[in-house]
Scaffold this active site. Structure first.
Site, PDB file in Angstrom:
ATOM      1  CG  ASN A 235      -9.222   5.910  24.123  1.00 34.04           C
ATOM      2  OD1 ASN A 235      -8.787   6.998  23.583  1.00 34.04           O
ATOM      3  ND2 ASN A 235      -8.347   5.436  24.656  1.00 34.04           N
ATOM      4  CD  GLU A 288     -14.504  -1.065  17.562  1.00 30.80           C
ATOM      5  OE1 GLU A 288     -14.109  -2.385  17.823  1.00 30.80           O
ATOM      6  OE2 GLU A 288     -14.612  -0.403  18.599  1.00 30.80           O
ATOM      7  CG  ASN A 290     -18.496  -1.227  17.548  1.00 29.60           C
ATOM      8  OD1 ASN A 290     -17.760  -1.906  17.860  1.00 29.60           O
ATOM      9  ND2 ASN A 290     -18.705   0.118  18.062  1.00 29.60           N
ATOM     10  CG  PHE A 348     -15.114  11.947  35.408  1.00 37.92           C
ATOM     11  CD1 PHE A 348     -16.344  12.512  34.800  1.00 37.92           C
ATOM     12  CD2 PHE A 348     -14.125  12.823  35.370  1.00 37.92           C
ATOM     13  CE1 PHE A 348     -16.337  13.801  34.365  1.00 37.92           C
ATOM     14  CE2 PHE A 348     -14.272  13.702  34.541  1.00 37.92           C
ATOM     15  CZ  PHE A 348     -15.530  14.491  34.248  1.00 37.92           C
TER      16      PHE A 348
HETATM   17  P1  ADP Z   1     -20.686   2.244  21.559  1.00 37.02           P
HETATM   18  O1  ADP Z   1     -20.006   2.680  20.483  1.00 37.02           O
HETATM   19  O2  ADP Z   1     -21.883   1.657  21.302  1.00 37.02           O
HETATM   20  O3  ADP Z   1     -20.673   3.286  22.991  1.00 37.02           O
HETATM   21  P2  ADP Z   1     -18.773   0.879  23.423  1.00 37.02           P
HETATM   22  O4  ADP Z   1     -17.720   0.506  22.582  1.00 37.02           O
HETATM   23  O5  ADP Z   1     -18.520   2.268  24.199  1.00 37.02           O
HETATM   24  O6  ADP Z   1     -19.615   1.027  22.023  1.00 37.02           O
HETATM   25  O7  ADP Z   1     -19.384  -0.410  23.953  1.00 37.02           O
HETATM   26  C1  ADP Z   1     -20.801  -0.316  24.219  1.00 37.02           C
HETATM   27  C2  ADP Z   1     -20.772  -1.204  25.542  1.00 37.02           C
HETATM   28  O8  ADP Z   1     -20.424  -2.251  25.500  1.00 37.02           O
HETATM   29  C3  ADP Z   1     -20.402  -0.460  27.026  1.00 37.02           C
HETATM   30  O9  ADP Z   1     -21.266  -0.503  27.879  1.00 37.02           O
HETATM   31  C4  ADP Z   1     -19.043  -1.139  27.091  1.00 37.02           C
HETATM   32  O10 ADP Z   1     -18.716  -1.066  28.337  1.00 37.02           O
HETATM   33  C5  ADP Z   1     -19.339  -2.452  26.533  1.00 37.02           C
HETATM   34  N1  ADP Z   1     -18.131  -3.275  25.982  1.00 37.02           N
HETATM   35  C6  ADP Z   1     -18.095  -3.312  24.730  1.00 37.02           C
HETATM   36  N2  ADP Z   1     -16.845  -4.050  24.197  1.00 37.02           N
HETATM   37  C7  ADP Z   1     -16.497  -4.419  25.461  1.00 37.02           C
HETATM   38  C8  ADP Z   1     -15.514  -5.339  25.692  1.00 37.02           C
HETATM   39  N3  ADP Z   1     -14.708  -6.045  24.712  1.00 37.02           N
HETATM   40  N4  ADP Z   1     -15.041  -5.654  26.981  1.00 37.02           N
HETATM   41  C9  ADP Z   1     -15.912  -5.091  28.065  1.00 37.02           C
HETATM   42  N5  ADP Z   1     -17.018  -4.151  27.750  1.00 37.02           N
HETATM   43  C10 ADP Z   1     -17.330  -3.856  26.523  1.00 37.02           C
HETATM   44  P1  ADP Z   2     -13.218   0.164  20.974  1.00 31.85           P
HETATM   45  O1  ADP Z   2     -13.326  -1.183  20.642  1.00 31.85           O
HETATM   46  O2  ADP Z   2     -12.537   0.286  22.361  1.00 31.85           O
HETATM   47  O3  ADP Z   2     -14.286   1.191  20.909  1.00 31.85           O
HETATM   48  P2  ADP Z   2     -11.781   1.762  19.033  1.00 31.85           P
HETATM   49  O4  ADP Z   2     -10.693   1.194  18.248  1.00 31.85           O
HETATM   50  O5  ADP Z   2     -12.947   1.831  18.188  1.00 31.85           O
HETATM   51  O6  ADP Z   2     -11.740   0.769  20.232  1.00 31.85           O
HETATM   52  O7  ADP Z   2     -11.182   3.162  19.547  1.00 31.85           O
HETATM   53  C1  ADP Z   2     -12.010   3.833  20.657  1.00 31.85           C
HETATM   54  C2  ADP Z   2     -11.290   5.216  20.602  1.00 31.85           C
HETATM   55  O8  ADP Z   2     -10.047   5.097  20.548  1.00 31.85           O
HETATM   56  C3  ADP Z   2     -11.641   6.107  19.363  1.00 31.85           C
HETATM   57  O9  ADP Z   2     -12.733   6.576  19.118  1.00 31.85           O
HETATM   58  C4  ADP Z   2     -10.409   6.856  19.252  1.00 31.85           C
HETATM   59  O10 ADP Z   2     -10.877   7.970  20.174  1.00 31.85           O
HETATM   60  C5  ADP Z   2      -9.279   6.194  20.068  1.00 31.85           C
HETATM   61  N1  ADP Z   2      -8.604   5.703  18.881  1.00 31.85           N
HETATM   62  C6  ADP Z   2      -8.537   4.335  18.349  1.00 31.85           C
HETATM   63  N2  ADP Z   2      -7.473   4.288  17.475  1.00 31.85           N
HETATM   64  C7  ADP Z   2      -7.030   5.447  17.539  1.00 31.85           C
HETATM   65  C8  ADP Z   2      -5.751   5.836  16.490  1.00 31.85           C
HETATM   66  N3  ADP Z   2      -5.041   5.017  15.710  1.00 31.85           N
HETATM   67  N4  ADP Z   2      -5.332   7.144  16.723  1.00 31.85           N
HETATM   68  C9  ADP Z   2      -5.893   7.906  17.605  1.00 31.85           C
HETATM   69  N5  ADP Z   2      -6.982   7.684  18.344  1.00 31.85           N
HETATM   70  C10 ADP Z   2      -7.570   6.380  18.113  1.00 31.85           C
HETATM   71 MG    MG Z   3     -15.048   1.610  18.946  1.00 30.40          MG
END
Ligand code: ADP
Ligand code: ADP
Ligand code: MG
Length: 673
Positions: A235, A288, A290, A348
């Site tokens: 994810n 969501e 950001n 990884f």
């Molecule tokens: P992007 O879509 O910009 O890649 P990510 O969800 O992968 O967004 O998060 C970007 C950065 O912020 C990453 O370095 C991730 O580890 C950090 N990050 C985001 N949300 C959280 C969280 N709730 N807890 C810890 N690290 C987070």
């Molecule tokens: P984060 O805050 O960690 O970025 P997201 O809600 O944006 O969390 O989800 C991160 C990833 O998890 C998505 O890009 C997708 O790959 C997977 N994911 C999240 N929700 C779903 C869902 N309802 N069904 C399938 N995959 C999901």
């Molecule tokens: Mg996300």
């Protein structure tokens, strides 16, 4: 406009923000922890403030120290980058109180979108299509079962406060829900300090497609099109692109409208990203928002020509957006690959240490209109520490279409030299040749499906193997010619060199004949065991001994191969292949075949530490019997807790360390009988 801004971040994103600020004539202040005293962002900023010890909680996450650093330096505004304090409404309020501008959205918008349950409710009310499910915290496993039944399996249990790809759990039936629910709740509590979880439908084989939005403090909001981020591992995004091969103008328009509607509903007034998950039929659902600059924002900048950081700074200074929706146009295709300090062959696991060599490919515009952009926060000789994100650099390419951008990315990865730290460049280079990726037949499961056992290099076979054998023979030829031209040598009978060579990859070997075509080109003729011609390869390059990258053309196609000299040959990497290539004369090859192979050390009876880190806990005792897959201990590195498991059944004979110990790579943690 501001005169001076502080960047409350580190690494590549701090460097990237400094770049734009400098272009706008704004002075920059970097902040750094003990571990980052000599980091690149510190060198590049106009001034730097030390804000505390290495752990982020005492430095980059400290609101008090950031505000204090602004006061001390007279910074009028703060850009938070991503991660750390970027989505922290308390930080925004603290800055407000101190009279310092936040280069990001207002605190209320961050709060509204920071919570997955709350943001889903707001999205629904704004007419945005959301993933089927119930946007409410689930009290107990009974309610969870009811809700899951109602939505229909499979479902996803998600932490409302989750982020960074963590805090998600799939349940395909009632049993899995029963098993997983309590753990999801306790994980949410321990990881995010908030136990609330909710349940939504699991979208199968989805694509992750997100919309970049841009708002100002005057109520204007536009969108900058989509990015596709379906290439993920656990994810978390690894490769991103703009536009998406799955999105046509009508879909872009529909997604863009919804994203803008949501942004307007929360009074959004900066750059932000509305993430959607898209099913195979093209239905898209809000995931969501950001409320920050996104890691992968460069691909949008490359296709739109808009500097998103500049826009963030301008709107934070109160300027109205100078761009209207109709001004936003898209040109060509851009791809980003995240280069991580991690070892693909060890599942990884993060890798740390010194960047002995760091030679990125050349940046900038090429004659065919393509572009390479590198956002990085490291330098040769610098260190990747255990304390922060393992991101080394973001490599982006921009071409006229997807194929061109992918080709350029493949080449850029082939020539990206990183030594001293395990990294994923070869893995990314292999993905660039993957036929499913090339045809854009992707979903978020792509990496798990295509590389289920991780990645330990492509075999030197087929067309790529032929290219490597040819180049190894060509380099050997260059070295032999040098040896023939020793200065001061008297004329005499010319030494006759045999033209036949055997290129030995260790696993396979290839007989070749090295010929000149008279116009400076080499022809490498590949022969089978009976001496019959298998292939005739034209090689043109200007490699000289010592060059780390072989650049040239093979059969008229550009090729870049990394070269590390070894005894009797070279270590080569190209297209995801990492192999030794020994070049022998036929006699040498006959003799080399008689050499005994060096036996690998027996590591079956020990547990070695796979990366430098901190021993957190040990789950077993001396004398205990362990079964394959059973957890043995937890090692923390790069913000991640890594569980080390038994690779085979055995009995623990000795334990060489205790919780709290600092470990180096290959330290023997425990021994088995
Ligand atoms: P992007 O879509 O910009 O890649 P990510 O969800 O992968 O967004 O998060 C970007 C950065 O912020 C990453 O370095 C991730 O580890 C950090 N990050 C985001 N949300 C959280 C969280 N709730 N807890 C810890 N690290 C987070
Ligand atoms: P984060 O805050 O960690 O970025 P997201 O809600 O944006 O969390 O989800 C991160 C990833 O998890 C998505 O890009 C997708 O790959 C997977 N994911 C999240 N929700 C779903 C869902 N309802 N069904 C399938 N995959 C999901
Ligand atoms: Mg996300």
């Amino acid at each position: 406009m501001f005169n001076k801004i502080l960047i409350a971040n580190r690494g590549e994103i701090a460097c990237r923000i400094i770049r734009t600020a400098r272009r706008l004539g704004i002075a920059t202040v970097a902040v750094h922890s003990d571990a980052d005293a000599r980091a690149l962002h510190v060198r590049e900023a106009d001034e730097a403030v030390h804000i505390g010890p290495a752990p982020a909680g005492e430095s980059y996450l400290s609101i008090e120290r950031m505000v204090d650093a602004c006061r001390r330096t007279g910074a009028e505004a703060v850009h938070p980058g991503y991660g750390f304090l970027s989505e922290n409404a308390r930080f925004v309020r603290a800055l407000d109180e101190a009279g310092i501008a936040f280069i990001g959205p207002n605190a209320a918008a961050i709060e509204a979108m920071g919570d997955k349950i709350e943001s889903k409710r707001i999205a629904e009310a704004a007419g945005v299509s959301t993933v089927p499910g119930h946007p409410r915290a689930i009290a107990d496993v009974r309610e969870a079962a009811d809700v899951a039944e109602d939505i229909g399996y499979p479902v996803m249990i998600k932490a409302s406060a989750g982020g960074g790809g963590k805090g998600m759990r799939i349940a395909r039936n009632g049993q899995e829900l029963d098993d997983g629910f309590a753990r999801a709740v306790s994980e949410a509590g321990s990881s995010f300090g908030d136990e609330r979880v909710f349940i939504e439908k699991l979208i199968e084989r989805p694509r992750h497609i997100e919309i970049q939005v841009l708002g100002d403090r005057h109520g204007n909001v536009i969108h900058l099109g989509e990015r596709e981020c379906s290439i993920q591992r656990r994810n978390q995004k690894v490769i991103e692109e703009a536009p998406s091969a799955f999105v046509d103008a009508a879909m872009r328009d529909a997604m863009g409208r919804q994203a803008v509607a949501l942004a307007k509903a929360v009074g959004y007034d900066s750059a932000g990203t509305v993430e959607f998950i898209v099913d195979a039929a093209g239905n898209f659902y809000f995931l969501e928002m950001n409320t920050r600059l996104q890691v992968e924002h460069p691909v949008t900048e490359l296709v739109t020509g808009i500097d998103i950081v500049e826009q963030m700074i301008r709107v934070a200074a109160g300027e109205p957006l100078a761009i209207e929706q109709s001004d936003v146009t898209f040109d060509g295709w851009a791809i980003e690959a995240r280069i991580y300090a991690e070892d693909p062959s060890r599942n990884f696991l993060p890798s740390t240490g010194r960047l002995v060599h760091y030679r990125p490919p050349p940046e900038g515009l090429a004659s065919d209109g393509s572009r390479v952009r590198i956002d990085s926060g490291v330098y040769e000789g610098g260190e990747i520490s255990i304390y922060y994100d393992p991101l080394i650099a973001k490599l982006c390419t921009h071409g006229r279409d997807r194929d061109s951008a992918v080709d350029h990315m493949a080449h850029a990865l082939d020539r990206f030299v990183i030594d001293g730290i395990r990294n994923n460049t070869a893995f990314l280079a292999a993905v660039m040749r993957n036929p499913r990726w090339r045809s854009a037949d992707i979903s978020t499961g792509f990496l798990a499906e295509e590389y289920p056992d991780g990645f330990s290099g492509m075999p030197p076979e087929g067309r790529a193997g032929r290219i490597l054998a040819s180049i190894a023979a060509a380099m050997d030829d260059v070295e032999n010619r040098r040896k023939r031209r020793i200065s001061g040598q008297m004329d005499g009978r010319p030494v006759v060199f045999a033209s036949r060579r055997v290129v030995d990859f260790g696993t396979a070997s290839q007989r070749v004949e090295v010929l000149e075509d008279g116009r400076g080109l080499l022809r490498i003729v590949h022969l089978d065991a009976d001496g019959k011609i298998e292939a005739d390869v034209a090689v043109a390059g200007n490699w000289t001994p010592g060059k780390r990258v072989w650049e040239g053309e093979v059969d008229g196609v550009p090729v870049f191969v990394q070269v590390r000299p070894i005894l009797n040959g070279y270590r080569l990497s190209y297209a995801g292949i990492e192999t030794a290539a020994y070049v022998y004369t036929e006699t040498e090859a006959r003799l080399a075949a008689l050499m005994p192979a060096q036996a690998a050390a027996d590591t079956s009876r020990v547990l070695l530490c796979p990366m430098p880190g901190l021993m957190v806990s040990i789950a077993v005792e001396v004398g205990q019997e362990v079964k394959t897959g059973e957890p043995l201990c937890v090692v923390e590195a790069m913000k991640m807790e890594n569980i080390l498991r038994a690779e085979r059944d055995g009995v623990v004979a000795r334990i060489n360390c205790k919780p709290g110990d600092t470990l180096a790579v290959d330290d023997v943690i425990m021994e088995f009988e």
